[in-house]
Enzyme design. Structure first.
Site, PDB file in Angstrom:
ATOM      1  N   TYR A   1       0.764   1.697  -2.093  1.00 39.79           N
ATOM      2  CA  TYR A   1       2.197   1.470  -1.826  1.00 39.79           C
ATOM      3  C   TYR A   1       2.527   1.825  -0.365  1.00 39.79           C
ATOM      4  O   TYR A   1       3.400   1.231   0.255  1.00 39.79           O
ATOM      5  CB  TYR A   1       3.056   2.253  -2.823  1.00 39.79           C
ATOM      6  CG  TYR A   1       4.447   1.685  -2.986  1.00 39.79           C
ATOM      7  CD1 TYR A   1       4.636   0.383  -3.440  1.00 39.79           C
ATOM      8  CD2 TYR A   1       5.571   2.438  -2.668  1.00 39.79           C
ATOM      9  CE1 TYR A   1       5.906  -0.144  -3.573  1.00 39.79           C
ATOM     10  CE2 TYR A   1       6.846   1.919  -2.806  1.00 39.79           C
ATOM     11  CZ  TYR A   1       7.007   0.624  -3.256  1.00 39.79           C
ATOM     12  OH  TYR A   1       8.266   0.106  -3.389  1.00 39.79           O
TER      13      TYR A   1
ATOM     14  N   LYS B   1      10.990   3.141   1.198  1.00 37.51           N
ATOM     15  CA  LYS B   1      11.885   3.447   0.062  1.00 37.51           C
ATOM     16  C   LYS B   1      12.479   4.852   0.204  1.00 37.51           C
ATOM     17  O   LYS B   1      13.636   5.078  -0.191  1.00 37.51           O
ATOM     18  CB  LYS B   1      11.149   3.304  -1.271  1.00 37.51           C
ATOM     19  CG  LYS B   1      10.747   1.875  -1.606  1.00 37.51           C
ATOM     20  CD  LYS B   1      11.916   0.904  -1.644  1.00 37.51           C
ATOM     21  CE  LYS B   1      11.548  -0.445  -2.238  1.00 37.51           C
ATOM     22  NZ  LYS B   1      12.595  -1.461  -1.999  1.00 37.51           N
TER      23      LYS B   1
END
Ligand code: NAD
Length: 255
Positions: free
Chosen positions: A155, A162
């Site tokens: 990720y 995020k």
């Protein structure tokens, strides 16, 4: 009809698997009037028929890396609407090469791109939307992922983006609260979409979550849309700056 007559601008429909599309359908069912944006001619072919099927009031091109394109969305809308009540920001991007290996795969340019499209775009959209949202008690919602808080394989730079996006929710909530505008995020569990396909080994994360989450299943676009309806409507009139997990409860599990 929780959204009767509400004017909603949706950024992030790419196809019929998009989380933003499930939100658009449910908001339409609940009486909202929709403006739907798309990025580039390739996606326009997919998005236009979808948006037309919901009688969208406007279908507008908007690459969020361009302030001019963001401004033109709201100047177009000012011609047809007296204001905007709800913004849905379901936009994220990182280069595929950076969504494999470790965080050390990140390049300076790739970092800037991920932050620009996935984080700054929310600030830019809210700056442009604010004049049309004043005095209407509206709200904005963005989409995050648990990779903001914990480390997930591949990720990488998107986890950093995020984390910054979730901080942006809090700062925007404070900045726009005096205008009566609420800002929230949904932290969604993994769902098979175009964006998810870019994350190397995404199916490993999905299978793990399915077996370990309290609900023992992965979540659907419709699960997210239901929570988006609550957070965007007057039912959540006292909620701002919140990161709301829609992940089958996965985030509460230790071992
Ligand atoms: P998706 O691919 O359907 O949506 C991503 C959207 O971002 C697309 O519509 C794409 O056009 C848009 N986008 C990318 N670059 C853009 C640009 N420069 N300008 C304008 N738009 C641009 O995938 P999705 O999973 O529905 O993603 C929506 C949001 O949900 C993203 O923020 C994603 O990170 C988040 N999210 C997804 C999952 C998941 O597992 N699918 C989980 C948690 C959070």
């Amino acid at each position: 009809m929780l959204l009767r007559g509400k004017k909603v601008v949706i950024f992030g429909v790419a196809n019929d698997k998009s989380i933003a599309w499930a939100i658009a359908r449910l908001f339409h069912e609940q009486g909202a009037e929709l403006a739907i944006t798309y990025t580039g001619e390739a996606l326009e072919k997919r998005v236009r028929p979808l948006a037309e099927s919901l009688d969208a009031s406007a279908i507008l091109s908007c690459n969020v890396t361009s302030d001019e394109e963001i401004d033109s969305v709201f100047s177009e809308l000012a011609r047809i609407w007296d204001g905007v009540d709800i913004i849905i920001h379901a936009v994220a991007f990182a280069n595929k090469e950076e969504l494999k290996g470790t965080i050390l795969s990140t390049t300076r340019q790739g970092f800037a791109t991920a932050m620009d499209i996935s984080v700054y775009s929310f600030l830019a959209i809210m700056k442009a939307a604010r004049p049309m949202m004043l005095g209407r008690g509206g709200s904005a919602l963005t989409l995050s992922y648990y990779g903001a808080m914990k480390v997930f394989p591949s990720y990488n730079v998107m986890g950093l983006a995020k984390a910054a996006l979730e901080a942006s929710v809090r700062y925007l909530a404070e900045a726009l609260g005096p205008d009566g505008i609420r800002i929230n995020a949904i932290s969604a569990g993994p769902i098979r979409t175009l964006a998810a396909a870019g994350v190397n080994g995404f199916h490993t994360i999905l299978n793990h979550v399915e077996s370990k989450a309290p609900l023992r299943r992965s979540i659907t676009q419709e699960d997210v849309a239901g929570s988006a309806l609550y957070l965007s409507s007057d039912l959540a009139s006292g909620v701002s700056g919140e990161i709301h997990y829609v992940d089958g409860g996965y985030n509460i599990i230790g071992l």
